[in-house]
Design an enzyme around this catalytic site. Structure first.
Site, mmCIF file in Angstrom:
data_model
loop_
_atom_site.group_PDB
_atom_site.id
_atom_site.type_symbol
_atom_site.label_atom_id
_atom_site.label_comp_id
_atom_site.label_asym_id
_atom_site.label_seq_id
_atom_site.Cartn_x
_atom_site.Cartn_y
_atom_site.Cartn_z
ATOM 1 N N GLY A 90 0.825 -1.207 0.000
ATOM 2 C CA GLY A 90 0.000 0.000 0.000
ATOM 3 C C GLY A 90 0.851 1.245 0.000
ATOM 4 O O GLY A 90 2.080 1.177 0.090
ATOM 5 N N ARG A 93 4.068 5.870 1.870
ATOM 6 C CA ARG A 93 4.627 7.222 1.980
ATOM 7 C C ARG A 93 4.170 8.118 0.839
ATOM 8 O O ARG A 93 4.782 9.142 0.559
ATOM 9 C CB ARG A 93 6.135 7.146 1.970
ATOM 10 C CG ARG A 93 6.665 6.358 0.769
ATOM 11 C CD ARG A 93 8.039 6.726 0.502
ATOM 12 N NE ARG A 93 8.653 5.771 -0.404
ATOM 13 C CZ ARG A 93 9.915 5.835 -0.732
ATOM 14 N NH1 ARG A 93 10.658 6.772 -0.213
ATOM 15 N NH2 ARG A 93 10.418 4.965 -1.552
ATOM 16 N N LYS A 113 4.483 11.872 -3.380
ATOM 17 C CA LYS A 113 5.328 10.827 -2.785
ATOM 18 C C LYS A 113 6.257 11.451 -1.750
ATOM 19 O O LYS A 113 6.910 12.456 -2.029
ATOM 20 C CB LYS A 113 6.143 10.157 -3.890
ATOM 21 C CG LYS A 113 6.852 8.893 -3.487
ATOM 22 C CD LYS A 113 7.239 8.110 -4.738
ATOM 23 C CE LYS A 113 8.149 6.937 -4.426
ATOM 24 N NZ LYS A 113 8.495 6.203 -5.659
ATOM 25 N N GLY A 126 7.564 7.103 6.168
ATOM 26 C CA GLY A 126 6.631 7.841 5.320
ATOM 27 C C GLY A 126 7.291 8.915 4.463
ATOM 28 O O GLY A 126 6.606 9.658 3.760
ATOM 29 N N ARG A 183 -2.040 -0.699 -9.605
ATOM 30 C CA ARG A 183 -0.920 -1.603 -9.914
ATOM 31 C C ARG A 183 -1.436 -3.030 -10.049
ATOM 32 O O ARG A 183 -2.544 -3.333 -9.595
ATOM 33 C CB ARG A 183 0.085 -1.562 -8.738
ATOM 34 C CG ARG A 183 0.538 -0.153 -8.395
ATOM 35 C CD ARG A 183 0.804 -0.001 -6.882
ATOM 36 N NE ARG A 183 1.019 1.400 -6.523
ATOM 37 C CZ ARG A 183 2.206 1.958 -6.378
ATOM 38 N NH1 ARG A 183 3.293 1.239 -6.501
ATOM 39 N NH2 ARG A 183 2.317 3.238 -6.089
ATOM 40 N N ASP A 252 4.002 -4.962 -7.313
ATOM 41 C CA ASP A 252 3.411 -3.729 -6.788
ATOM 42 C C ASP A 252 3.976 -2.499 -7.489
ATOM 43 O O ASP A 252 3.487 -1.395 -7.286
ATOM 44 C CB ASP A 252 3.633 -3.623 -5.271
ATOM 45 C CG ASP A 252 5.085 -3.796 -4.882
ATOM 46 O OD1 ASP A 252 5.654 -4.857 -5.191
ATOM 47 O OD2 ASP A 252 5.666 -2.857 -4.300
ATOM 48 N N ASN A 253 5.012 -2.695 -8.291
ATOM 49 C CA ASN A 253 5.577 -1.569 -9.043
ATOM 50 C C ASN A 253 5.205 -1.613 -10.515
ATOM 51 O O ASN A 253 5.764 -0.883 -11.323
ATOM 52 C CB ASN A 253 7.104 -1.545 -8.899
ATOM 53 C CG ASN A 253 7.540 -1.200 -7.481
ATOM 54 O OD1 ASN A 253 6.777 -0.591 -6.735
ATOM 55 N ND2 ASN A 253 8.740 -1.588 -7.113
HETATM 56 P P1 AMP Z 1 9.082 0.628 -3.058
HETATM 57 O O1 AMP Z 1 10.250 -0.307 -2.927
HETATM 58 O O2 AMP Z 1 9.474 2.098 -2.994
HETATM 59 O O3 AMP Z 1 8.233 0.315 -4.241
HETATM 60 O O4 AMP Z 1 8.202 0.407 -1.772
HETATM 61 C C1 AMP Z 1 7.655 -0.816 -1.381
HETATM 62 C C2 AMP Z 1 6.651 -0.594 -0.283
HETATM 63 O O5 AMP Z 1 7.286 0.003 0.857
HETATM 64 C C3 AMP Z 1 5.507 0.336 -0.647
HETATM 65 O O6 AMP Z 1 4.357 -0.118 0.017
HETATM 66 C C4 AMP Z 1 5.979 1.672 -0.109
HETATM 67 O O7 AMP Z 1 4.913 2.547 0.177
HETATM 68 C C5 AMP Z 1 6.695 1.245 1.176
HETATM 69 N N1 AMP Z 1 7.743 2.201 1.559
HETATM 70 C C6 AMP Z 1 8.930 2.411 0.949
HETATM 71 N N2 AMP Z 1 9.641 3.348 1.601
HETATM 72 C C7 AMP Z 1 8.888 3.753 2.646
HETATM 73 C C8 AMP Z 1 9.058 4.695 3.706
HETATM 74 N N3 AMP Z 1 10.157 5.426 3.825
HETATM 75 N N4 AMP Z 1 8.063 4.827 4.595
HETATM 76 C C9 AMP Z 1 6.947 4.085 4.502
HETATM 77 N N5 AMP Z 1 6.720 3.189 3.556
HETATM 78 C C10 AMP Z 1 7.673 3.008 2.628
HETATM 79 MG MG MG Z 2 6.671 0.747 -5.038
#
Ligand code: AMP
Ligand code: MG
Length: 487
Positions: A90, A93, A113, A126, A183, A252-253
């Site tokens: 989800g 952040r 973001k 976040g 996604r 998820d990406n």
């Molecule tokens: P990502 O690798 O950026 O695609 O993130 C994977 C998951 O981790 C997603 O659900 C993001 O929202 C969450 N996420 C990544 N970085 C953070 C962060 N600094 N704080 C909170 N959630 C994060």
């Molecule tokens: Mg992501």
């Protein structure tokens, strides 16, 4: 042209309700300020580019102010990360601030973001740091300029807010634009949590809003899945043809629209290397450059699994079977054009493969090779490029085949050849070291380099006066930069 307070909202995803997203307000950054904005992205919202310089712009996209009609929501989704299922991800952040429509009637999601904690933040803070926000901004706009489908970026807002990663950094926000932020992982979430009603609602939403032409087909959901397969095949063909490595192809990406999405430790190839791994944390090389092709299919299979309540397994399998042939056709078409060819021959695929193998063995710069190949006639260009190769006999053999192939192609007008080839072979790409230079300057408060780099990359095929330094191979320090997932 519109002023900032004249945006028109129509928050269709928010209206799906609390099973799909949660209302969360952005958490403001300290001393928000404009780092960079994209005029081209501003135009998508009919915004006058001058408004980016006004204080209210940084306040809006730095989490201090909100339009009355905005309905900020954190979306829930899940997904397969590095091959394993993560049941709840989800927006940890990022927030979908709302959907805006422009004068042409197009809807754009405004997604902020780095906007603070949400119910999906898990262990995270976040936040997003300036470094990763600049990288996402530059990549989104650069890919778009190359003709690679991508989410877009409106701006980066920097701040004084401290954020801890490997070291202390500064928080930032990037405002991302896309027709949808749904996604593959959204479908997986409702499938694996066994919520068929919500899953059907989601499928209807995507079909009606984003694939309305599929409604006309006898099996609309199947037609939609086919279209998603086709778009992914085309997007990944473009990544491979231009040397883009995404780095974190988790489901998820992956966007339901077939656009490049969620930029992390991505990289463009400098030297051609089929085995290149841009994500320092990807120890197995699951998302290596050449693996992107089969992983594209793997991800589509994961989506197919989540669609089994709507579509028969046989039909899903058949649609998945379209992926590889479509990918190959798009890829070969692009590579032919990169070689300056205007016709198709059966042996073009091995001609491309042999060239790539030679480039791999000699560490030839992937972007500059093709650009220079178009500078001159085939004969003159290969004679000049020969020096870049170690296996001279191998290159000479390839060059003879290439020249013969160009001769059969029947086009010997050099002016047209140059024009045609330069229109598909960029001079400027987002090399990691260029991004790194811009980030280092921005971290010390100088945003001019990010802005200049963005400007240069917005016209990657056009030679720009005084910008030679952006069209060079990386210096030694910039060759093997380690880019981690931490962002
Ligand atoms: P990502 O690798 O950026 O695609 O993130 C994977 C998951 O981790 C997603 O659900 C993001 O929202 C969450 N996420 C990544 N970085 C953070 C962060 N600094 N704080 C909170 N959630 C994060
Ligand atoms: Mg992501």
């Amino acid at each position: 042209m519109k002023a900032l307070d004249e945006l028109t909202f129509d928050n269709r995803f928010a209206r799906l309700g609390d099973a799909f997203s949660t209302h969360v307000l952005p958490e403001p950054l300290d001393a928000p300020r404009l780092v960079v904005a994209s005029d081209a992205a501003m135009a998508l919202l009919d915004l006058d580019p001058a408004v980016a310089e006004t204080p209210v712009f940084a306040e809006l996209f730095g989490g201090h102010k909100l339009w009355a009609e905005a309905e900020p929501r954190a979306m829930v989704y899940s997904g397969h990360q590095f091959g394993g299922y993560s049941p709840q991800l989800g927006d940890g952040r990022g927030l979908l601030l709302g959907e805006v429509y422009n004068q042409a009637g197009e809807h754009w999601d405004l997604h902020l973001k780095g906007a603070g904690m949400t119910p999906y933040s898990r262990m995270g803070d976040g936040r997003a740091v300036l470094r990763s926000s600049i990288r996402e901004f530059l990549a989104s706009e650069a890919l778009h300029a190359l003709g690679i489908p991508s989410s877009r970026a409106l701006c980066v807002i920097g701040s004084d807010t401290p954020v801890w990663r490997e070291k202390q950094e500064r928080g930032a926000m990037v405002l991302r634009l896309a027709h949808s932020h749904i996604r593959f992982g959204h479908f997986e979430y409702f499938y694996y949590t066994k919520k068929p009603d919500q899953q059907a609602e989601l499928a209807e939403h995507v079909l009606n809003l984003h694939y309305p032409e599929c409604r006309e087909q006898p099996e609309p959901y199947l037609a939609m899945f086919r279209e998603i397969v086709e778009r992914n095949a085309e997007m990944i063909a473009k990544w491979q043809a231009y040397g883009f490595c995404h780095g974190v192809m988790n489901t998820d990406n992956m966007s339901i629209l077939g656009i490049t999405f969620d930029f992390g430790p991505f990289a463009f190839l400098d030297d051609f290397d089929a085995h290149f791994i841009c994500n320092h944390s990807d120890h197995e090389g699951r998302y290596s450059f050449s693996n992107q092709v089969p992983i594209g299919q793997w991800n589509l299979s994961a989506l197919a699994q989540a669609l089994t309540p709507f579509i028969s397994v046989d039909a899903l399998k058949e649609a998945l079977g379209l992926y590889l042939p479509l990918y190959q056709a798009h890829y070969l078409d692009l590579m032919r054009r990169r070689l300056g060819l205007t016709t198709a021959e059966d042996d073009d695929q091995p001609l491309v493969e042999r060239l790539l193998k030679l480039m791999q063995n000699s560490g030839v710069d992937y972007t500059l090779f093709f650009r220079r190949l178009g500078d001159e006639s085939a004969a003159l260009a290969v004679a000049r490029l020969r020096d870049d190769f170690v296996d001279l006999a191998g290159f000479d053999a390839w060059a003879e085949q290439y020249k013969a192939r160009v001769a059969r192609d029947g086009d010997d007008n050099q002016e047209q050849r140059r024009e045609r080839m330069h229109a598909v072979n960029p001079l400027y790409i987002l090399r990691n070291y260029l991004a790194q230079n811009a980030i280092a300057a921005a971290e010390s408060g100088d945003y001019s380099e990010v802005r200049r780099l963005h400007e240069v990359l917005s016209k990657p095929f056009e030679e720009q006066a005084g910008m030679e330094q952006y069209a060079q191979r990386p210096p030694d320090w910039g060759k093997h930069l380690e880019i981690s997932c931490s962002s």
